[in-house]
Design a protein around this motif. Structure first.
Motif, PDB file in Angstrom:
ATOM      1  N   SER A 190       0.910  -1.262  -0.053  1.00 45.60           N
ATOM      2  CA  SER A 190      -0.028   0.028   0.083  1.00 45.60           C
ATOM      3  C   SER A 190       0.672   1.181   0.233  1.00 45.60           C
ATOM      4  CB  SER A 190      -0.778   0.042   1.323  1.00 45.60           C
ATOM      5  OG  SER A 190      -1.562   1.305   1.144  1.00 45.60           O
ATOM      6  N   THR A 218      -5.854  13.373  -8.868  1.00 40.06           N
ATOM      7  CA  THR A 218      -6.506  12.170  -8.010  1.00 40.06           C
ATOM      8  C   THR A 218      -6.100  11.921  -7.019  1.00 40.06           C
ATOM      9  OG1 THR A 218      -7.007  11.130 -10.558  1.00 40.06           O
ATOM     10  CG2 THR A 218      -6.832   9.664  -8.393  1.00 40.06           C
ATOM     11  N   ILE A 219      -4.628  12.143  -6.850  1.00 34.63           N
ATOM     12  CA  ILE A 219      -4.014  12.029  -5.491  1.00 34.63           C
ATOM     13  C   ILE A 219      -4.521  13.076  -4.468  1.00 34.63           C
ATOM     14  CG2 ILE A 219      -1.945  11.820  -4.110  1.00 34.63           C
ATOM     15  CD1 ILE A 219      -0.656  10.578  -6.486  1.00 34.63           C
ATOM     16  N   ASN A 221      -7.309  14.874  -4.488  1.00 32.80           N
ATOM     17  CA  ASN A 221      -8.773  14.387  -4.046  1.00 32.80           C
ATOM     18  C   ASN A 221      -8.832  13.579  -2.921  1.00 32.80           C
ATOM     19  OD1 ASN A 221      -9.722  16.037  -6.089  1.00 32.80           O
ATOM     20  ND2 ASN A 221     -10.003  14.452  -7.644  1.00 32.80           N
ATOM     21  N   LYS A 222      -7.795  12.377  -2.900  1.00 30.00           N
ATOM     22  CA  LYS A 222      -7.820  11.556  -1.898  1.00 30.00           C
ATOM     23  C   LYS A 222      -7.089  12.091  -0.462  1.00 30.00           C
ATOM     24  CE  LYS A 222      -7.365   7.510  -4.568  1.00 30.00           C
ATOM     25  NZ  LYS A 222      -6.589   6.104  -5.222  1.00 30.00           N
ATOM     26  N   LEU A 223      -6.377  13.129  -0.665  1.00 27.59           N
ATOM     27  CA  LEU A 223      -5.730  13.920   0.590  1.00 27.59           C
ATOM     28  C   LEU A 223      -6.671  15.087   1.117  1.00 27.59           C
ATOM     29  CD1 LEU A 223      -1.939  14.649  -0.452  1.00 27.59           C
ATOM     30  CD2 LEU A 223      -3.079  12.782   0.751  1.00 27.59           C
ATOM     31  N   ALA A 225      -9.944  14.692   1.725  1.00 29.59           N
ATOM     32  CA  ALA A 225     -11.141  13.894   2.474  1.00 29.59           C
ATOM     33  C   ALA A 225     -11.303  14.469   3.442  1.00 29.59           C
ATOM     34  CB  ALA A 225     -10.902  12.468   2.423  1.00 29.59           C
ATOM     35  N   VAL A 228      -9.043  13.293   6.905  1.00 28.81           N
ATOM     36  CA  VAL A 228      -7.501  13.477   6.589  1.00 28.81           C
ATOM     37  C   VAL A 228      -7.188  14.659   7.501  1.00 28.81           C
ATOM     38  CG1 VAL A 228      -5.552  13.989   5.212  1.00 28.81           C
ATOM     39  CG2 VAL A 228      -7.475  12.492   4.366  1.00 28.81           C
ATOM     40  N   VAL A 234      -2.571   8.258   4.325  1.00 25.49           N
ATOM     41  CA  VAL A 234      -3.755   8.201   3.418  1.00 25.49           C
ATOM     42  C   VAL A 234      -3.326   7.267   2.246  1.00 25.49           C
ATOM     43  CG1 VAL A 234      -5.250   9.512   1.850  1.00 25.49           C
ATOM     44  CG2 VAL A 234      -4.231  10.494   3.943  1.00 25.49           C
ATOM     45  N   VAL A 236      -3.154   5.767  -1.236  1.00 24.04           N
ATOM     46  CA  VAL A 236      -3.284   6.382  -2.460  1.00 24.04           C
ATOM     47  C   VAL A 236      -3.242   5.212  -3.710  1.00 24.04           C
ATOM     48  CG1 VAL A 236      -2.731   8.716  -1.784  1.00 24.04           C
ATOM     49  CG2 VAL A 236      -1.089   7.263  -2.987  1.00 24.04           C
ATOM     50  N   SER A 237      -2.738   4.329  -3.417  1.00 23.22           N
ATOM     51  CA  SER A 237      -2.411   3.089  -4.435  1.00 23.22           C
ATOM     52  C   SER A 237      -1.800   1.866  -3.952  1.00 23.22           C
ATOM     53  CB  SER A 237      -1.323   3.752  -5.470  1.00 23.22           C
ATOM     54  OG  SER A 237      -1.380   2.654  -6.548  1.00 23.22           O
TER      55      SER A 237
END
Length: 705
Positions: A190, A218-219, A221-223, A225, A228, A234, A236-237
């Protein structure tokens, strides 16, 4: 006289007093009656309010619930806190099917009434039942609920929390016949980011995105949230775990080394962390992707479609192949516990619980080694292969090439990868073994069997030497049936060995369209193959009939509008080793060893014996079209096929499909096999001979030569 008048006045006063008393009594009675009626109405109203309030819970109408309480006036809980408290608990438990029963309304006292009831509802952890009491307060003509936390659950206090704990069930493994894992638990890496440790955030995200094959947005957007924090990890992939063994093996060392270097570069970026995680893994990867399939996280649509089946956010579901076909068995049932936790974090009470049930392991009839061998031989060729045990119906391999790595769907496929797969002209996502194809000459044994069993064919009859082209008469215009060999007695055995198209065109005309289609219907054309995987149905025409003589003649040697599923063709070939009975193919190993007959006496034993002479000659006669597969260590028989695909009769640039159907003929052989392989676009590669040579390589390994 005066006395009499005084007596009359006294009587009138007494009568007046009596009337006044009666009026007072009547007024008092009316007041009592009015009060009693009001209490009765209030009691009825209280029960109605209770039922209405409970109905709002299941509809998640928390605002309406709050408006039914006296909390707004008493200030015991704000609207926002009420909605948050109730929604978190009821939705967290996945409350459903609320029922109240045994409702009893008490006496009205001081403008209040108590209503006792039994309550039951379903939750993610099973059914919950309890007895409870609600208090309703009269507010003018309205009825208000005196809300408290114990209305949710009797022992719940304002300082308590309701906690839902999930114990994830292990998904069952998919195994081959020898216990080798085709799908199961594995380890991946991860990739996560700790936002507070990033240096030059914009530049770092661009570097990370490039290494992961995604984009910085894209990354980001995840950070971004809501949950967070600066010190959060977090994810990311998900990327592959580099195994030490892979770095030492010649075929995989290069890719493994590149992956190792990528992970080193990621770790050199401040704020990036890598951690091992457990994931679903597919050891055969491309070699069995179309067969095994893959899982993905459930979507909102999945949760709606499978409501009540134990899925929740973060669950996975089979998307294709065996993962989808055996989803119910593989999935298992998550364990769950709903508890009341006090202000000290201690469990005060368990409301409901259910033990987890791990998914079942599924064992297939597949031989993983054979699956890999076939894939490696044909990996660059658009085509497919089907292998069976011809005496049990067990399917030993189902291969579609070219293929894709189903592990990429687990690790998270980049947009670039997904676009590449979809735009690849070789169509790696296309499952070819499920489709229908023009079988060409591999269909000739079926035509022969129909001819023999309908009595229109004598296996020893010489149909006459017509050279390399032939037409019935001038009514065919310029159309002719062509073949590659001539100059031998045109009997059944030679027609199979030399793959004589003209012989089988003539035979089809003898059989006739009605009789041919009637027998093909009997052999499963237009019907669903009895098999776990849904296969496309074989056909003999684009309509419901063979329309003319030319189409009929072409159908005799597997062209015209004949289309067959490769597994259907393989199943029909089992008749040549089972006294004319066609076996049902099967994919689930289980404890069963006995074959299931799909089509009893599809061909007569006499027809089988006569056809087998020709099929044996195809592989063992020096002039046979499949002689390249000949072996001295195992007796083989089979049939080649090259199907021409043209846009018109005059098309000289059409493509060719190459076939080889081959099987061992010794019944006591340790590893009997029936193998059908098909390759598109063999024109210029040697036609069916290209397929024969590749199948020979596989058979040599499989039979231990």
């Amino acid at each position: 006289m005066k006395r009499q008048k005084r007596g009359m006045r006294k009587g009138k006063r007494r009568a007046g007093l009596v009337i006044l008393l009666l009026l007072l009594l009547a007024a008092a009675g009316a007041a009592v009656w009015t009060l009693q009626g009001s209490r009765i109405r209030f009691r009825v109203q209280a029960e109605e309010c209770l039922r209405e309030y409970m109905a709002h819970i299941e509809k998640q109408e928390y605002k309406e619930m709050y408006d039914m309480t006296e909390a707004a006036d008493s200030g015991s809980i704000s609207r926002g806190d009420f909605i948050e408290r109730n929604s978190r608990i009821y939705e967290g438990m996945e409350t459903d099917k609320i029922k109240i029963s045994n409702v009893k309304v008490g006496k009205v006292k001081h403008g209040e009434v108590s209503v006792s009831y039994d309550m039951s509802f379903d939750t993610v952890a099973g059914a919950v039942t309890f007895a409870n009491t609600a208090v309703f307060v009269k507010d003018g003509d309205a009825c208000r609920l005196r809300w408290n936390h114990d209305l949710i659950y009797p022992s719940l206090r304002s300082t308590d929390k309701v906690q839902v704990s999930v114990d994830d069930a292990d998904r069952g493994k998919i195994l081959d016949r020898n216990g080798r894992m085709l799908a199961g638990e594995g380890t991946a890496v991860s990739v996560g980011i700790v936002p507070g440790k990033l240096e030059d955030r914009e530049k770092s995200l661009e570097q990370i995105a490039e290494l992961l094959g995604t984009d910085a947005e894209t990354i980001e957007n995840k950070l971004s949230a809501a949950w967070v924090q600066d010190d959060s990890f977090v994810p990311v992939s998900t990327i592959p775990k580099v195994q030490q063994r892979a770095l030492m093996e010649g075929e995989t060392a290069g890719e493994a080394f590149k992956e190792q270097e990528r992970q080193k570069e990621l770790l050199n970026i401040p704020g990036v962390m890598l951690s091992d995680i457990t994931v679903r893994t597919y050891p055969l990867a491309e070699a069995a992707a179309h067969l095994v399939g893959y899982v993905q996280e459930v979507t909102a649509e999945d949760l709606e479609e499978h409501a009540g089946e134990g899925y929740s956010a973060g669950s996975v579901i089979g998307r294709s192949g065996m993962e989808s076909l055996y989803e119910k068995e593989l999935k298992g049932q998550d364990g769950c516990e709903i508890t009341i936790v006090d202000e000290n974090g201690e469990i005060a009470e368990t409301i409901a619980s259910v033990e987890k049930e791990d998914g079942q392991d599924i064992t297939l009839t597949i031989d993983a080694s054979l699956q890999e061998q076939l894939y490696e031989q044909f990996r660059e060729d658009p085509g497919c292969s089907v292998a069976m045990n011809p005496y049990t119906g067990e399917v030993l391999a189902l291969v579609s090439t070219p293929s894709y790595d189903n592990n990429d769907f687990i690790s998270g496929m980049s947009e670039e990868q997904w676009t590449g797969l979809n735009e690849d002209e070789s169509r790696p996502l296309y499952n070819r073994f499920r489709q229908v194809w023009c079988p060409g000459s591999s269909f000739k044994p079926v035509t022969a069997a129909i001819g023999l069993d309908t009595g229109v064919l004598d296996a020893g009859e010489d149909f006459g030497n017509e050279g390399l082209s032939w037409q019935k008469d001038e009514s065919w215009g310029a159309y002719e049936v062509t073949t590659l060999h001539s100059g031998y007695p045109a009997n059944l055995k030679n027609a199979l060995i030399y793959s004589d198209n003209i012989y089988f065109a003539k035979l089809a005309l003898r059989i006739g369209a009605d009789r041919l289609t009637e027998n093909l219907d009997r052999l499963g054309f237009g019907k669903q193959l009895p098999f776990e995987i849904l296969m496309a149905k074989s056909q003999y025409s684009n309509t419901d009939a063979i329309e003319n003589e030319i189409q009929l003649a072409d159908s005799g040697y597997g062209q015209g509008q004949i289309l067959m599923n490769p597994l259907h063709l393989a199943a029909l070939y089992t008749a040549f080793l089972n006294d004319g009975n066609v076996l049902a193919p099967r994919l689930s190993l289980g404890e069963k060893s006995q074959a299931d007959i799909w089509l009893p006496q599809a061909f007569s034993e006499e027809a089988v014996d006569q056809i087998m002479e020709g099929l044996s000659g195809v592989v063992n006669h020096p002039d046979g079209t499949g002689y390249a597969a000949h072996s001295v260590s195992a007796a083989l028989a089979g049939k080649t096929g090259t199907a021409e695909l043209k846009d018109s009769k005059d098309d000289t640039d059409g493509t060719e499909i190459g076939w080889f159907s081959v099987f061992t003929t010794e019944k006591n052989l340790e590893k009997p096999i029936l193998l059908v392989s098909m390759v598109e676009n063999v024109k210029g590669l040697g036609g069916s001979g290209y397929v024969v040579q590749k199948d020979k390589e596989v058979l040599d390994v499989y039979l231990g030569r």
